[in-house]
Write an enzyme that holds these catalytic residues in place. Sequence first.
Site, PDB file in Angstrom:
ATOM      1  CG  ASN A  63     -53.868  10.532 -40.167  1.00 47.84           C
ATOM      2  OD1 ASN A  63     -54.616  11.531 -40.367  1.00 47.84           O
ATOM      3  ND2 ASN A  63     -53.854   9.237 -40.777  1.00 47.84           N
ATOM      4  CG  HIS A  70     -52.092  -2.841 -23.159  1.00 46.85           C
ATOM      5  ND1 HIS A  70     -51.414  -3.724 -23.100  1.00 46.85           N
ATOM      6  CD2 HIS A  70     -51.537  -1.854 -22.404  1.00 46.85           C
ATOM      7  CE1 HIS A  70     -50.229  -3.677 -22.402  1.00 46.85           C
ATOM      8  NE2 HIS A  70     -50.441  -2.184 -21.981  1.00 46.85           N
ATOM      9  CG  HIS A  74     -52.255  -5.224 -27.489  1.00 43.28           C
ATOM     10  ND1 HIS A  74     -53.595  -5.394 -27.624  1.00 43.28           N
ATOM     11  CD2 HIS A  74     -52.001  -5.404 -26.207  1.00 43.28           C
ATOM     12  CE1 HIS A  74     -53.802  -5.816 -26.500  1.00 43.28           C
ATOM     13  NE2 HIS A  74     -53.051  -5.787 -25.361  1.00 43.28           N
ATOM     14  CG  ASP A  76     -50.313  -7.754 -23.268  1.00 41.51           C
ATOM     15  OD1 ASP A  76     -50.481  -6.377 -23.417  1.00 41.51           O
ATOM     16  OD2 ASP A  76     -51.007  -8.573 -22.664  1.00 41.51           O
ATOM     17  CG  HIS A  80     -49.318  -4.802 -19.522  1.00 40.00           C
ATOM     18  ND1 HIS A  80     -50.280  -3.817 -19.027  1.00 40.00           N
ATOM     19  CD2 HIS A  80     -50.345  -5.861 -19.858  1.00 40.00           C
ATOM     20  CE1 HIS A  80     -51.344  -3.949 -19.189  1.00 40.00           C
ATOM     21  NE2 HIS A  80     -51.539  -5.157 -19.677  1.00 40.00           N
ATOM     22  CG  HIS A 208     -52.566 -10.034 -18.018  1.00 40.35           C
ATOM     23  ND1 HIS A 208     -53.786 -10.632 -18.738  1.00 40.35           N
ATOM     24  CD2 HIS A 208     -52.054  -9.001 -19.066  1.00 40.35           C
ATOM     25  CE1 HIS A 208     -53.839  -9.892 -19.764  1.00 40.35           C
ATOM     26  NE2 HIS A 208     -52.858  -8.974 -20.114  1.00 40.35           N
TER      27      HIS A 208
HETATM   28 MN    MN Z   1     -52.370  -5.944 -23.247  1.00 42.22          MN
END
Ligand code: MN
Length: 258
Positions: A63, A70, A74, A76, A80, A208
């Site tokens: 494929n 994200h 997942h 980070d 990011h 974040h």
């Molecule tokens: Mn993320």
Amino acid sequence: MAQVLADLVAGLAAGQVKVVDLTKPLSPETPIIPLGPPAKQPPNMVIETNNKYDSRGPTSYSNTLHVWEHTGTHFDAPIHWVTGKDLPNNACDTILPQKFIGPACVLDMTAEAAKNPDFLLMPEHIHEWERRHGRIPAGAWVLIRTDWSKREGAAFLNVDANGAHSPGQHVSASRFLAYERDVIGLGVETVGTDAGQAHRFDPPLPNHYTMHGAGKFGLASLCNLDQLPPTGAVVIAAPLKIVNGSGSPARVLALVAN
Ligand code: MN
């Protein structure tokens, strides 16, 4: 020290060390975080069959993936976020590989998240956990268990007219973990490592903002955290080695002593 690895391999073979998969299935149905304007909404994953034992390649199957970094379970990387953009070794291909393996501290916030979908982790919750389980060591993954991964369909993103409602961290908790405990990163069961309403916070997306600014990592859309002890598990979480990658779907595993 070669004995350590021999013991690990023997423990795995004998079932004394269990491998817990913290990863959700990755497919076109995997929900994508609703970013809201002005951010460009990323697409759902597309899996395009390249060939399948047919005229396009009769002896094999493969494929082509079209996937936002994200998506789903997942990793980070610090790059990011704008706060981490100039840090050294801040991208998927430059993070030192020994940082992909570390001890886990699992904070069970299931009851709090069940009572309030907008629940925010506070430093007090961390202090209470440390009174019972000891100080969070430097280099640990802090995993916030909420059982949010057990929500299905629309209940996972939990969006209403005011946006998404899902638990996260108060900026003071993120600062405490980054600067007072020097953790390697923070992992959650929700679609991202900030609360659903965190675009309204100051700063926006404070987990974040804080963690990546401190060079720390994130793990989102984890599952099976209910199979981990509060301490003692070892997390293996490695992103694809995407050049300058901001994150990557990852197969996140935990080793647990039986
Ligand atoms: Mn993320």
